[in-house]
Design an enzyme around this catalytic site. Structure first.
Site, mmCIF file in Angstrom:
data_model
loop_
_atom_site.group_PDB
_atom_site.id
_atom_site.type_symbol
_atom_site.label_atom_id
_atom_site.label_comp_id
_atom_site.label_asym_id
_atom_site.label_seq_id
_atom_site.Cartn_x
_atom_site.Cartn_y
_atom_site.Cartn_z
ATOM 1 N N ASN A 49 0.808 -1.221 0.000
ATOM 2 C CA ASN A 49 0.000 0.000 0.000
ATOM 3 C C ASN A 49 0.841 1.271 0.000
ATOM 4 O OD1 ASN A 49 -2.717 -1.212 0.170
ATOM 5 N ND2 ASN A 49 -1.955 -2.020 2.108
ATOM 6 N N ARG A 98 -7.157 -0.578 13.229
ATOM 7 C CA ARG A 98 -7.940 -1.802 13.410
ATOM 8 C C ARG A 98 -7.145 -2.854 14.177
ATOM 9 N NH1 ARG A 98 -7.765 -5.051 7.627
ATOM 10 N NH2 ARG A 98 -7.067 -3.262 6.415
ATOM 11 N N SER A 109 -12.177 -8.785 3.722
ATOM 12 C CA SER A 109 -12.495 -7.366 3.611
ATOM 13 C C SER A 109 -13.786 -7.029 4.335
ATOM 14 C CB SER A 109 -12.598 -6.969 2.133
ATOM 15 O OG SER A 109 -11.372 -7.104 1.472
ATOM 16 N N ARG A 182 -22.253 -18.752 -33.101
ATOM 17 C CA ARG A 182 -21.269 -17.959 -32.375
ATOM 18 C C ARG A 182 -21.594 -16.471 -32.503
ATOM 19 N NH1 ARG A 182 -16.313 -20.698 -31.224
ATOM 20 N NH2 ARG A 182 -15.238 -18.683 -31.281
#
Length: 244
Positions: A49, A98, A109, A182
């Site tokens: 990050n 956290r 997450s 297709r």
């Protein structure tokens, strides 16, 4: 105490290396906030990050993009890492520290978001942005804010026109098309593929352990913007495209 004084004090604390839970918000409009999850223990790319790209870190790049969209009063970064916390505050976001229980490799997450809203009872809706989605753009941030006003949730998708196959009982069979007819690209709308750039959800959806309900809308992003930084190769490609 005025916001200017509070911000100045926050800046001094960051400069001294002290960690804040957050600087107090500058407005009372905190029901709908932007959130970035940025733990410090990335294994694929250590300190991912904070990896520099385009002369700033991935985290700073995401914060600045959200700021330029000018729709969220509050941008929060949830992290377990002192340096990431300082980086968030330095670029004008609020830091939420956290616990270790939602910062491990196995933590999800949604668990981290649930922990965040559990500590912020005034938050009614969250826009979760992924800072490793390096091509997050202001227009996507604004769409996430504006188009979620009357729905429970929004999430980003790309449009795929690829013809898929699957294995069934040892045979390779078509999955999403008829091989005798297709489809050309222009003959169908294609399929929506979930992209991890942004998720917006109301509190009651998140509390159920979900980002989506059956009352969602989508933001369609360009395939070229959907790149996520998961490996060192991804990072080098992004640096080539953006500039180190």
């Amino acid at each position: 105490m005025s916001f200017g004084i509070v911000y100045f004090l926050c800046t001094l604390l960051v400069a001294n290396g002290d960690i804040l839970e957050a600087c107090p918000p500058h407005s009372n409009s905190s029901e709908f906030v932007a959130l970035i999850l940025a733990r410090g223990g990335s294994k694929g790319i250590p300190r991912k990050n904070l990896a520099p790209i385009g002369r700033v870190s991935l985290l700073a790049r995401a914060i600045q993009t959200i700021q330029r969209a000018n729709v969220f009063n509050e941008i929060w970064v949830s992290t377990d890492d002192d340096e990431i916390s300082n980086e968030a505050i330095r670029y004008g976001a609020f830091s939420h520290i956290r616990p270790e229980s939602v910062s491990s490799d196995t933590a999800t997450s949604i668990e981290a978001v649930q922990e965040f809203i559990g500590k912020h009872e005034d938050v009614k809706k969250v826009a979760l942005f992924q800072c490793t989605s390096v091509f997050l753009r202001e227009e996507y941030v604004r769409k996430a804010f504006e188009e979620s006003q009357n729905v429970e949730c929004i999430f980003s998708v790309t449009r795929s026109h690829k013809l898929r196959w699957k294995e069934v009982d040892g045979l390779i069979v078509p999955d999403n098309f008829n091989p005798e007819k297709r489809l050309r690209r222009q003959d169908w709308k294609g399929e929506m593929v979930e992209a991890g750039m942004v998720y917006v959800a109301e509190r009651h959806v998140l509390e159920k352990g979900r980002f989506q309900s059956n009352k969602c809308r989508v933001i369609e992003i360009a395939v070229g913007d959907s790149m996520e930084i998961d490996t060192l190769f991804d990072l080098e490609v992004a640096r080539c495209l953006i500039g180190f």
